[in-house]
Scaffold this active site. Structure first.
Site, mmCIF file in Angstrom:
data_model
loop_
_atom_site.group_PDB
_atom_site.id
_atom_site.type_symbol
_atom_site.label_atom_id
_atom_site.label_comp_id
_atom_site.label_asym_id
_atom_site.label_seq_id
_atom_site.Cartn_x
_atom_site.Cartn_y
_atom_site.Cartn_z
ATOM 1 C CE1 TYR A 56 4.495 51.121 77.445
ATOM 2 C CE2 TYR A 56 3.378 49.377 76.516
ATOM 3 C CZ TYR A 56 4.615 50.040 76.442
ATOM 4 O OH TYR A 56 5.730 49.419 76.087
ATOM 5 C CG HIS A 131 8.648 48.408 80.938
ATOM 6 N ND1 HIS A 131 7.427 49.132 80.948
ATOM 7 C CD2 HIS A 131 9.225 48.648 79.907
ATOM 8 C CE1 HIS A 131 7.313 49.753 79.829
ATOM 9 N NE2 HIS A 131 8.601 49.388 79.171
ATOM 10 C CB SER A 211 10.593 50.523 68.231
ATOM 11 O OG SER A 211 10.164 51.440 69.311
ATOM 12 C CG LEU A 213 7.375 49.051 61.510
ATOM 13 C CD1 LEU A 213 5.932 49.462 61.223
ATOM 14 C CD2 LEU A 213 7.958 48.602 60.357
ATOM 15 N N GLY A 214 10.950 51.324 63.657
ATOM 16 C CA GLY A 214 11.831 52.680 64.079
ATOM 17 C C GLY A 214 10.997 53.694 64.447
ATOM 18 N NE ARG A 215 11.893 55.046 69.774
ATOM 19 C CZ ARG A 215 11.629 54.070 70.723
ATOM 20 N NH1 ARG A 215 10.486 53.951 70.997
ATOM 21 N NH2 ARG A 215 12.343 53.707 71.548
ATOM 22 N N GLY A 216 8.236 54.465 63.545
ATOM 23 C CA GLY A 216 7.585 55.243 62.367
ATOM 24 C C GLY A 216 8.415 55.385 61.269
#
Length: 341
Positions: A56, A131, A211, A213-216
């Site tokens: 990241y 990862h 994720s 929240l589904g990437r927003g």
């Protein structure tokens, strides 16, 4: 916020964790000062599990998280992930087609962990994940190296990210896994039918949905790509393109109707659905308001009627499009990935 046991190896964390990735990459530019304030507020709210990774940034996020949490180090648990390859300039190495290079050899893992320890400024990583799974290295060798790091005191607990059920079972037989981290949400339910959740439950391994929240998408606030920074990952995410986006927004609208009937936000209902299954989701945000909204989901109690309504609104396989571009799809443990379309 209440605490829960993550897996059966003795690690206790907050019911809701915090995914720190977006503070350094993926969703456009960020501000370190604002990120530090959000991390501090998360601690105030009782969040104790913070998830980062060497990639990241690369490397920026571990430094940010480590320094921001240093004053409360004894209160929190830091998880990081290793296994990708970087060149001498700190850039991720990729193959043709954009597939990131993965190296989970014992030698590489030892070096990577020393790097993460230094950037985080800690003596021990509370939870270390691979990862991605390296198809060139038997999982027993990789996990064996991680087990040696546990014995050496550099790592407290170990886990896998985006591993298949077969890989999870082989890894756990080598050294007990504390957690498995895969994408899982009302938007992405593949782990329900590829054996991953079943294996984790059977073996007493904690499950950490990333994720969630589904990437927003599941917030209901993102209805188009307009306004997203040019560097935002979602501009290239298949599920956010054209007709795929239109279809997926209809799914989000159906979930939103259930949330409205319960008097909560769609994002809160999506997180409550995961918490209801005793998982430890790690939503990420750079904004304190969204963090507070997410934290409130831990107090939502679902009824049988709520569960049935969500099943009707978002059955398995409803989301349209692959969940990564081709290069990243190629890094997933192949046995784990029956495609949803």
């Amino acid at each position: 916020m209440k605490s829960v046991k993550l897996g059966s190896q003795g690690l206790t964390v907050s019911a809701l964790g915090f995914g720190c990735m977006g503070m350094s990459t993926t969703y456009g530019p960020s501000d370190d000062k604002a990120s530090r304030a959000t991390l501090a507020r998360a601690v105030d709210l009782g969040v104790t599990l913070f998830d980062t990774a060497e990639t990241y940034g690369p490397f920026h996020n571990e430094r940010l998280v480590g320094s921001a949490l240093a004053p409360v180090r004894e209160q929190v648990r830091i998880a990081t992930k290793v296994g990708f390859v970087f060149d001498d300039d700190g850039n991720m190495v990729t193959h043709d087609g954009g597939r990131p290079a993965v190296d989970c050899s014992p030698e590489h893992l030892r070096t990577a962990v020393d790097g993460s320890l230094g950037r985080l400024g800690v003596e021990q990583i509370d939870l270390l994940y691979l990862h991605r799974i390296d198809p060139k290295i038997p999982i027993e060798e990789s996990v064996g190296a991680m087990a040696d790091l546990v014995v050496a005191g550099k790592v407290g607990h170990i886990g896998l990210s985006e591993a298949s059920a077969a890989t999870i079972r082989r890894a756990h037989a080598t050294h007990p896994l504390t957690a498995v981290q895969n994408e899982y949400s009302l938007f992405e339910r593949g782990v329900e039918h590829n054996g991953v959740l079943e294996a984790a439950r059977e073996l007493g391994i904690g499950f950490v949905p990333y994720s969630p929240l589904g990437r927003g998408m599941l917030t209901g606030a993102l209805t188009s790509l307009e306004g997203l920074d040019d560097s935002d990952f979602r501009r290239h995410d298949p599920r956010f393109q054209g007709e795929n986006l239109d279809a997926n927004l209809r799914l989000v609208a159906a979930i939103g109707q259930v949330a409205a009937g319960k008097g909560v936000l769609p994002s809160q209902l999506a997180l409550a659905w995961l918490l209801d299954q005793s998982h430890v989701p790690i939503p990420g945000t750079r904004r304190i308001q969204y963090l507070e909204d997410n934290a409130a989901s831990a107090d939502i109690v679902l009824t049988d009627a709520d569960r049935a309504a969500l099943e009707d609104a978002a059955p398995i396989g409803t989301a349209v499009g692959d969940r990564y571009p081709a290069g990243m799809l190629a890094t997933l443990d192949t046995d784990a990935e029956p495609r949803q379309h």
